[in-house]
Structures are given as structure tokens and as C-alpha cells.
Design an enzyme around this catalytic site. Structure first.
Site, PDB file in Angstrom:
ATOM      1  N   HIS A  10      47.359  28.888  41.204  1.00 28.52           N
ATOM      2  CA  HIS A  10      46.445  29.856  41.515  1.00 28.52           C
ATOM      3  C   HIS A  10      44.959  29.819  41.512  1.00 28.52           C
ATOM      4  O   HIS A  10      44.588  29.333  40.475  1.00 28.52           O
ATOM      5  CB  HIS A  10      47.113  31.308  40.620  1.00 28.52           C
ATOM      6  CG  HIS A  10      46.677  32.498  41.090  1.00 28.52           C
ATOM      7  ND1 HIS A  10      46.107  33.603  40.014  1.00 28.52           N
ATOM      8  CD2 HIS A  10      46.689  33.156  42.196  1.00 28.52           C
ATOM      9  CE1 HIS A  10      45.850  34.560  40.898  1.00 28.52           C
ATOM     10  NE2 HIS A  10      46.038  34.511  42.214  1.00 28.52           N
ATOM     11  N   HIS A  18      37.328  35.882  45.040  1.00 26.83           N
ATOM     12  CA  HIS A  18      38.407  36.968  44.974  1.00 26.83           C
ATOM     13  C   HIS A  18      37.725  38.212  45.070  1.00 26.83           C
ATOM     14  O   HIS A  18      38.221  39.138  46.125  1.00 26.83           O
ATOM     15  CB  HIS A  18      39.238  36.778  43.964  1.00 26.83           C
ATOM     16  CG  HIS A  18      40.156  37.666  43.487  1.00 26.83           C
ATOM     17  ND1 HIS A  18      39.827  39.120  43.012  1.00 26.83           N
ATOM     18  CD2 HIS A  18      41.515  37.775  43.760  1.00 26.83           C
ATOM     19  CE1 HIS A  18      41.272  39.759  43.056  1.00 26.83           C
ATOM     20  NE2 HIS A  18      42.060  38.998  43.470  1.00 26.83           N
TER      21      HIS A  18
END
Length: 245
Positions: free
Chosen positions: A12, A54
Site C-alpha cells: 500500500h 493521497h
């Protein structure tokens, strides 16, 4: 996709929490732990450069402030995207999709690109990221997997580069999720891991989708997902899970 070429384990944001997320440093740490596939978030700078981040805003993971997509790449490229994590990574810059592509292609790694648009730029981001991915991976045996929570972004990616595999990201099973994934010609559905059970896995697989999960950081959760027959796990715990398992 008739054949699924991707590994079962996906790191991730490069290396989970062991390095500053979505940076080249994170990818190197993830690779050092044996991972061969990585997930990252990609959005556009004000001048259209696909870069990794993000959040919509710069504040949490860089020395910048405000909306990341409102800044030019010239400004973004001079920010520190590592010091927030730890002193060891101070000075680490933001990464472009082009730099991550070079790293993956030169090392035969696989990539899951989450299309993470600045609000209001879903279609533009989907189209631009898909076109960039098609160009960067033009000679690759295995293309990147494009995923997004935003159907508009995936639809634009499909229109621009229909040959690139897509996955619909879900944080809830909203009405019409399966039909939406079918309409977008997705290859995969990527769920919050708690959403998968025997019924939802059966629904997805019966429709021809691969089943992936995020973000799985506990052994019991990983074991449950493998027992359900899912196809891939995105994890922060690159230090806990062996990608060969």
C-alpha cells in the site's frame, strides 16, 4: 482479463507506514521487503503532470499547504515529502507517475494506480492518467491496473485507453455497484476488506471480476480473505506479510 498476471500481495502506497507514502523511498522499502506489486495514488498538478499523493491537500504529507492540484509541478517538485514521516527521509521529494513507472518497468514490478482526482477533476484526471499509463507502459508485457472510487474517472480512463485494466474501488456496497463495475468493463472490484463475505465474493466472481481487498494489516483478516477465495490483498504491513505466501 482472461489471465490475471498480478501478484496476490500488494504494498500500500509503496511500503505502508514504514516510509513516507507515495514516494520513491517507499517503493524501495517495499521492494526491499520482497514486494513485486505496489499501490499508489495519482492526481494532476495544475499544469497536468500526474504525481503521487493521497490527500487533496498538501499539508499532511509535505511541507506544502492547500490543494495539491492547484499548484504547478515546478512548485510541487520543490516540496519536502519525507520529513513529516521521520528525519531519515527529510528532503524526499514528491514522485511523478513517470518516475514510478521507470522504477517498476526497470525492475519488472507491477503497479496498481489509484486515480485520485482533485474534487471536480474526475474525468480529466481519469483521461490524463490513462493516457500517461498507456504511453509509459507501451512496451510492457503487463500494464498497470487502474482503480478509482470515482466511476467518472474510470469511465474517462476507459474512453481514453480501453485496453488498460480497470478496477472499481468500494468503501461501501452502494446500490448498483455490481452493475457499475460491469458497465465500466472492470477487471476487478477492490473492496474494504470487511465488505467481502461468501455472498459478495460469489456475486463478484459470478460476474467475472477478480476480488481484491484494502487495507489488510492483521493476520486473521488475511486468512479470512484467502479462505473466501479472494485474489489480492493490499497491505501496509510489508514487514509482517511475506509476499511469497
Amino acid at each position: 482479463m482472461n489471465a490475471w498476471p498480478y501478484p496476490r500481495w500488494i504494498a500500500h502506497r509503496g511500503a505502508g507506514k514504514l516510509a513516507p507514502e507515495n514516494t520513491m523511498a517507499a517503493f524501495r522499502v517495499g521492494a526491499a521487503h520482497g514486494y513485486r506489486m505496489f499501490e499508489c495514488d495519482v492526481k494532476l498538478s495544475a499544469d497536468g503532470v500526474p504525481f503521487l499523493m493521497h490527500d487533496a491537500t498538501l499539508d499532511r504529507t509535505s511541507t506544502g499547504h492547500g490543494i495539491g492540484g492547484a499548484q504547478s509541478w515546478d512548485v510541487l517538485s520543490r516540496l519536502d515529502a519525507g520529513g513529516w514521516h521521520s528525519r531519515a527521509y527529510a528532503g524526499e521529494p514528491l514522485a511523478t507517475l513517470e518516475s514510478i513507472a521507470a522504477f517498476c518497468l526497470n525492475n519488472s514490478y507491477f503497479l496498481n494506480i489509484e486515480i485520485k482526482p482533485t474534487p471536480g477533476e474526475e474525468a480529466q484526471t481519469g483521461e490524463t492518467v490513462a493516457n500517461a499509463a498507456a504511453r509509459l507502459w507501451a512496451n510492457a508485457a503487463v500494464p498497470p491496473l487502474l482503480t478509482s472510487f470515482h466511476p467518472e474517472a474510470l469511465d474517462a480512463a476507459k474512453a481514453a485507453q480501453p485496453q488498460l485494466p480497470r478496477g472499481l474501488l468500494l468503501d461501501g456496497l452502494w446500490k448498483g455497484w455490481l452493475e457499475t463495475a460491469l458497465t465500466l468493463d472492470c477487471a476487478a472490484v477492490v473492496c474494504n476488506h470487511a465488505l467481502w463475505d461468501s455472498s459478495t465474493v460469489l456475486q463478484a466472481k459470478s460476474a467475472g471480476f477478480r476480488t481484491l481487498s484494502y487495507t489488510v494489516n492483521d493476520e486473521w483478516a488475511a486468512e479470512r480473505l484467502w479462505d473466501l477465495g479472494t485474489d489480492g490483498i493490499i497491505t501496509d504491513r510489508v514487514d509482517l506479510f511475506s509476499p511469497g505466501s
